[in-house]
Design an enzyme around this catalytic site. Structure first.
Site, PDB file in Angstrom:
ATOM      1  N   ASP A  77      -2.312  -5.053  -7.708  1.00 55.17           N
ATOM      2  CA  ASP A  77      -1.594  -3.882  -7.168  1.00 55.17           C
ATOM      3  C   ASP A  77      -0.071  -3.928  -7.263  1.00 55.17           C
ATOM      4  OD1 ASP A  77      -4.158  -3.980  -6.173  1.00 55.17           O
ATOM      5  OD2 ASP A  77      -3.574  -4.036  -4.083  1.00 55.17           O
ATOM      6  N   GLN A 104       1.081  -7.912  -6.692  1.00 55.91           N
ATOM      7  CA  GLN A 104       0.118  -8.963  -6.380  1.00 55.91           C
ATOM      8  C   GLN A 104       0.052  -9.901  -7.568  1.00 55.91           C
ATOM      9  OE1 GLN A 104      -2.258  -9.069  -3.197  1.00 55.91           O
ATOM     10  NE2 GLN A 104      -0.085  -8.653  -3.019  1.00 55.91           N
ATOM     11  N   GLU A 129      -8.257   1.043   0.832  1.00 55.34           N
ATOM     12  CA  GLU A 129      -7.197   0.105   0.505  1.00 55.34           C
ATOM     13  C   GLU A 129      -5.946   0.894   0.097  1.00 55.34           C
ATOM     14  OE1 GLU A 129      -9.378  -3.856  -0.975  1.00 55.34           O
ATOM     15  OE2 GLU A 129      -9.213  -2.392  -2.574  1.00 55.34           O
TER      16      GLU A 129
HETATM   17  C1  FRU Z   1      -6.512  -3.822  -3.762  1.00 56.00           C
HETATM   18  C2  FRU Z   1      -6.506  -5.100  -2.950  1.00 56.00           C
HETATM   19  C3  FRU Z   1      -5.769  -4.905  -1.645  1.00 56.00           C
HETATM   20  C4  FRU Z   1      -5.337  -6.297  -1.296  1.00 56.00           C
HETATM   21  C5  FRU Z   1      -5.031  -6.868  -2.643  1.00 56.00           C
HETATM   22  C6  FRU Z   1      -5.328  -8.334  -2.774  1.00 56.00           C
HETATM   23  O1  FRU Z   1      -6.656  -4.011  -5.125  1.00 56.00           O
HETATM   24  O2  FRU Z   1      -7.823  -5.530  -2.743  1.00 56.00           O
HETATM   25  O3  FRU Z   1      -6.529  -4.301  -0.632  1.00 56.00           O
HETATM   26  O4  FRU Z   1      -4.221  -6.287  -0.457  1.00 56.00           O
HETATM   27  O5  FRU Z   1      -5.797  -6.146  -3.584  1.00 56.00           O
HETATM   28  O6  FRU Z   1      -4.851  -8.845  -3.964  1.00 56.00           O
END
Ligand code: FRU
Length: 507
Positions: free
Chosen positions: A38, A54, A219
């Site tokens: 993300d 991420q 999410e």
């Molecule tokens: C969405 C997610 C989020 C989480 C992150 C973890 O793709 O699952 O909910 O914060 O990725 O990497």
């Protein structure tokens, strides 16, 4: 700086330098090295746009989440900055999950989800809390008051374990954050908190609760005014497919409504959740407001269920192009940021072209087909980095097809069938896939008196399609040999079209 962060910074510097020049897309933000998912903390700071993400630098698979960091002046040329956060504290030791950022009082404020795992009586406990860090555009210090938002603030009927991905903004002197969550009986919801100082938060309300078919856990919510309405974006897990929508498992939806900022009441104006993108590679988008008033969005160009990364690549994942958003008659429209036009190189304008036959025959096993059946090539229209708009005129053709990334035996197809009004992206014959995966996705397209407009932006392995001025978008990966750079046009029946092709040149 913690040892973990130091290690990540040194690792990314050393290892990203080993990736062969030209292996990555040029104007889409890519993983420096290792895995990204993300977009996080997409925001303005000191006149530049910052993007966090991420990040697991150490392998091309998801792992303990760090926050990587980059910035840009125009959403096209990106500058990598040192890794911003590592999972190095008691409250985030198993991962710094998704979140957002805001400039306030000269500081960069990050609000993110800290994941902590512990064991109690032989049982593994996982907790997700919202945490704060302060920075200067490069280095960040996590607040000593973390965690800042704990799930015990949630209403009784809310799940206390799945609670993540805060998106922060400021209204007057108060901070607000919408956080992803679900009910105890598995319906996604977006919950609102507020704060005077970003370190102490109060629960405000459940902004919106999804219907059963709108996924089980929401999410990465985002919440913003747009063209006189209020938009709530979420990425629900386990969506139920509906017609041609939501076939990716985890989808992305937008809800259009009104918002009373006094009572914090969000009301849907459009009853149903709509897909933001028709995938197959799109998830967890995040928006920001530019100083000149544009609401722009960037998304992760991949989905959890597809892994196409070629063997031997030490990086995995990239983001979509940043897109400008508008509502037209309560429908979300998206187009690439206008800054892309500053990178146009050579241009080809075809004028009216007639095509009859060719191309579609690939759908018939076995490959390859005789070259005269492969479709029409137009001098100058070729390559893997371009922005091309194709206007297909009304006619009685049955199928109009554009082949991208084509060579003698492979192609990535985009085709429109007026009989069903469906536009399909299909990588069944694209070559390069390492294992079976979602190969084709379709969306319905509203023709304008029989004519449709397809804008295709391609950057090596990423194809983004914007239909009829952005009414629909499709984000698709095609990791194939770059030498496959032909573009062909074909049809079943006689079709007439015009194309304007622009090379994209990023120095
Ligand atoms: C969405 C997610 C989020 C989480 C992150 C973890 O793709 O699952 O909910 O914060 O990725 O990497």
């Amino acid at each position: 700086m913690s040892e973990k962060l130091q290690r990540a910074r040194e690792f990314e510097l050393l290892e990203s330098g080993k990736i062969p020049v030209g292996q990555k897309p040029d104007f889409h933000f890519c993983s420096p090295v290792g895995w990204i998912n993300d977009p996080n903390g997409f925001s303005c700071f000191r006149g530049e746009y910052h993007l966090f993400f991420q990040y697991h630098p150490y392998s091309t698979k998801w792992g303990p989440m760090h926050w990587g960091h980059a910035k840009t002046k125009d959403f096209i040329s990106w500058e990598l900055l040192p890794c911003a956060m590592a999972p190095d504290e008691e409250w985030d030791g198993q991962g710094c999950f998704s979140g957002s950022a805001l400039e306030d009082g000269g500081r960069q404020i990050l609000l993110y989800t800290g994941v902590r795992e512990s064991e109690e009586g032989g049982k593994r406990l996982v907790s997700q809390t919202q945490c704060v860090a302060f920075g200067d555009g490069r280095d960040f210090i996590k607040s000593e008051k973390n965690p800042a938002i704990c799930p015990d603030l949630l209403p009784e009927d809310s799940d206390r374990k799945e609670f993540r991905d805060p998106k922060i903004w400021k209204e007057g002197s108060r901070f607000y954050a919408v956080v992803g969550n679900k009910t105890k009986d598995d319906c996604g919801q977006a919950v609102l908190f507020s704060s005077e100082d970003v370190e102490n938060w109060a629960f405000e309300t459940v902004l919106e609760r999804g219907k059963r078919e709108e996924g089980r856990m929401w999410e990465c919510p985002d919440f913003f005014p747009l063209d006189g309405r209020q938009v709530l974006i979420a990425s629900p897990q386990f969506m139920e497919a509906k017609g041609l929508e939501f076939h990716n498992g985890n989808g992305t939806i937008y809800l259009v409504g009104s918002y009373d900022s006094e009572t914090h009441e969000f009301r849907r104006i459009v009853p149903e959740a709509r897909a933001i993108d028709y995938d197959p590679d799109f998830y967890a988008p995040q928006t920001l407001l530019t100083p000149d008033g544009r609401r722009v969005m960037i998304g992760w160009m991949k989905s959890w269920d597809n892994d196409l990364t070629p063997e031997g690549f030490s990086w995995c994942g990239f983001m979509t192009i940043t897109r400008e958003l508008h509502l037209k008659g309560d429908k979300l429209y998206q187009l690439p940021v206008r800054e892309l036009e500053n990178y146009y190189g050579k241009a080809v304008e075809t004028g009216p072209v007639v095509v009859e036959g060719g191309s579609f025959v690939y759908g018939r096993d076995p490959l390859p087909v005789p070259s005269e059946e492969k479709g029409l090539e137009i001098p100058g229209i070729r390559g893997r980095q371009f922005d091309m708009t194709v206007w297909v005129k009304a006619g009685d053709y049955r199928r109009f097809e554009i082949d991208l990334a084509a060579d003698d035996s492979h192609k990535t197809m985009l085709y429109y069938e007026p009989g069903s009004s469906a536009l399909t992206f299909d990588r069944t014959w694209s070559g390069g896939q390492i294992h079976d995966t979602v190969s084709s996705r379709s969306c319905y397209v509203a023709s304008r008196g029989g004519e449709i407009e397809l804008r295709i932006v391609m950057d090596r392995y990423g194809v983004e399609v914007f239909v009829n001025g952005g009414e629909q978008a499709m984000s698709c990966l095609t990791y194939t040999d770059e030498k496959a750079d032909r573009i062909r046009f074909g049809s079943q029946g006689r079709a007439e079209f015009e194309a304007a092709w622009r090379e994209l040149k990023i120095e």
